[in-house]
Design a protein around this motif. Sequence first.
Motif, short mmCIF file in Angstrom:
data_model
loop_
_atom_site.label_atom_id
_atom_site.label_comp_id
_atom_site.label_asym_id
_atom_site.label_seq_id
_atom_site.Cartn_x
_atom_site.Cartn_y
_atom_site.Cartn_z
N LEU A 321 34.46 -32.51 59.50
CA LEU A 321 34.56 -33.93 59.15
C LEU A 321 34.88 -34.09 57.67
CD1 LEU A 321 31.56 -35.46 61.15
CD2 LEU A 321 33.98 -35.50 61.74
N CYS A 324 38.46 -33.19 56.92
CA CYS A 324 39.45 -34.04 57.57
C CYS A 324 39.73 -35.33 56.80
CB CYS A 324 38.96 -34.37 58.98
SG CYS A 324 39.90 -35.66 59.81
N LEU A 368 39.48 -37.97 62.99
CA LEU A 368 38.21 -37.27 63.20
C LEU A 368 38.13 -36.68 64.61
CD1 LEU A 368 35.69 -39.71 61.46
CD2 LEU A 368 36.66 -37.60 60.56
#
Length: 702
Positions: A321, A324, A368
């Motif tokens: 996460l 990203c 995500l």
Amino acid sequence: MSSLQSRLLIVDDNEMNRDMLARRLARSGYLVDVVESAEQLMQRVKQNTVDLVLLDIEMPEISGLDALKTLRESHSPVDLPIIMVTAKSQSEDVVKALNLGANDYLTKPVDLPVALARIGTQLSHKRAQEALRESEERYALAARGANDGLWDWNIQTGHVYYSPRWKAMLGWHENEIGNGPEEWFNRIHDADRKRVKEEITAHRNGSTPHFESEHRMLHKDGTFRWMLNRGLAVFDDSGKTLRMAGSQTDITERKVSDPLTGLPNRLLFIDRLGRLIKHAKRRKDALFAILFLDLDGFKMINDSMGHLIGDQLLLGVANRLEKCLRSTDTVARLGESFTVARLGGDEFTVLLDDLKDPNDAKSAADRLMKALAPPFILGGKEVFTSVSIGIALSNSAYDEPEDMLRDADTAMYRAKSLGKARFEVFDADMRASVMARLQLETDLRGALEREEFLNFYQPIVSLDSGRIVGFEALLRWQHPTRGLLGPEEFILVAEETGLIRELGWWNLREACRQMSDWRTGSNGCQDLIISVNLSAKQFLQPNLVVDIRKLLHELSLSPGALKLEITESAVMADPSAAVEMLQQIKAIGIRLAIDDFGTGYSSLSYLHRFPLDTLKIDRSFIRDMQDEGEGMEIARTILPMANNLRLDVVAEGVETLEQVALLKQLHCKYAQGYYFSKPLSAENSTALLEGEPTWQMCEQSR
């Protein structure tokens, strides 16, 4: 430092004097050395091999007084005790020596007991001072090592000493903070200040053994830091507080970070979100969003592969996460940039600040989900997961951060209910749905007390005789304003709130009572069976078998008159435990059925281990049942398998004579559905039984 280790140096140009004194002191346990001049004295001192010097005042070339003066330029009386040795007639020289820093003096001829006493006194003082210095150094080193700030509050004068570290951890220099208590209390967060003062008072009046408090303090940069303050009070004989002293530790990292992933935790996320909401009130064009993320199927991974693998998965998710998200999708924390927080369990949140367009939040959510799609390699195995995301966009209606977080959570649950692995944006309709659900939950909690529930009964019919062989008890809710509600309206809420246990027991008890009445009221009903659905939460209750046995005894109802219907998901969640529970139920004579067979994930390798009596084919297969349709093929698969396992089959949702004929061709024994009767109240079911109905079972010509 004992006397055996103490090193004495005698300085005297008279060989007989120094040797005689040296022998006498050596016999008393000292290590004694002698020199005859001031030059030799200086060399020995430089070698650091002297604990105490006995220095003669009268010496050629450099006198003892000159040597004393030189030594005191580099060695204090504590570091190097010096006792002057002089004749009785040299009193003026003794005074000069004491003024120059001599520790003491002896007169010639030297009285040994006096000399030993004075040497012992000086060495004891030296040892005490060295121990004190070592203690102070250890304390200072420990304080620096712990990185704590120190404070010392003189209650009598009202002055507080704050160490340089105490000030530095709040961003201030040494001369920028005074010595009053207000320097501390005025920097405490408004929400914490009263509590801290109460905690101090509690310690001062003896209610607590020590003072310990976690609270927020204002940093020079305008942010609040979490501090742990500890301290102790000193009291006089009357119990009055003289002073308090203690330490202050910055615990911000521990307080606001998740211990597993190192990400910001809920506390920090809420704080940051609250700041953005206040900022948005001042800037009408400000736009930000919350993304609320929940992993799909995490519980199954955690339960099946273990908590260690589960923790590794959470760490892997956190890393992906962070990598990203764009650098502009940031949450500021402690001077660093973070994009994601972990609220707990498998829940993560992302705060997207300074958005240009609401669609930016959707784009981020899409990134995500794609970032989490590839497998994680954990414990040498590939582990797949997906994520459901709820999005809440900022607007002027939000005053509290918890409200916006709640709405993002609501949108996430909507995404879950629509199939998972997707995102949903919160809107007003969701809020209305949530409010309706909350109202339903409130109504449900009082419905049992108000006796608003009742059972309806749907006949189960033999396809051979066309006669009723039993009933399925179906729960209904007579809602005071919405009318009669079916289970699809409230069972899910009952399961989520835990009310299903109480509600399911009411359903079971009432169904057994009704069957007891039917069996005792008419000779034609002696063989009827009542089928009752058992929820997964009821199935897991440890006292279930004992409670059912007591109920049947109270009602004088044969165990063979009761059939419990359990869903595939309930038994397959833990097949081994399910086998044990089913065997206990079966042991007292109760019949068992798997409900909605074919819609779950039953394993045939387990199915033969379950002590079952009946399989119920789900209505969805019967509805699609045609001569060569998909439902027909499924029925052709299930029925022979059931016959081989010596299981009866009940087809649900039968509505037409054509379906009856097809089921008879496949040797299905029992059926229920609207072709025979819709679910009826207890009174109408009784009337139906009294009419002794028989339904047409002839096969449709082909």
